[in-house]
Design an enzyme around this catalytic site. Sequence first.
Site: not given
Length: 247
Positions: A55, A13
């Site tokens: 992000h 991730h």
Amino acid sequence: MTAPWPYPRWIAHRGAGKLAPENTLAAFRLGAHHGYRMYECDAKLSADGVVFLLHDDTLERTTNGAGRGGDQPWSALSRLDAGAWHSRAYAGEPPATLEAVARHCQAHRHWLNIEIKPTPGLERETGRAVAAEARRLWAAQVDRPPLLTSFQPDSLRGALETAPELRRGLLLHKLWDGWLDAARELGCAAIVCQQDLWTENTSAQVQAAGMRRLAYTVNEESSAARLLALGLDGIITDRVDGFVPEN
């Protein structure tokens, strides 16, 4: 019938989960050090159209910058410190472009899951730009194409319009009305769910639709065991130091 699936099951991730500053080249290098051959990252557009990794909509959490990342040109973003927030060891680590991450993956013959993370209001434009850049960057390595995913159907629609040959996956944090029909309409090859959404029922629905099943963000051994027992095709984890990828 479900189409062949080339990707490794275990996916790091944002590069290396939480062990290095997310979405930086340092994180991808650390993920590789732990044996991972596929990574997830978040891609959006700078104000001048460069596809870079971030992000959040804003810069404050993961850089020393301020404001919306998509409002700034790459010349300014590239000078930010994207590592000091994590730890002193990574101070000075710069933000990464998708091109830099692609070169890293290609040099090691690794795989990439690119989450299209648009600045609000630029959903379809970002999907088009990320898909176009992915097509360009992987033109010389067509045997390891990236997987494009997004929570935003409009972003996936932009990707479909631009590079229909690249696999797409719909990200879900809840099962909203019409999610499976939307994935079919967008020609998705995969559904990527928040891990608790995967049950025998949802798994069977997705399999019957001929799509692959991926889960995020899986950090507990018991959760991983449950999902593996369901036969999931992809496990996205922060625990690159805790789970040893078997492929």
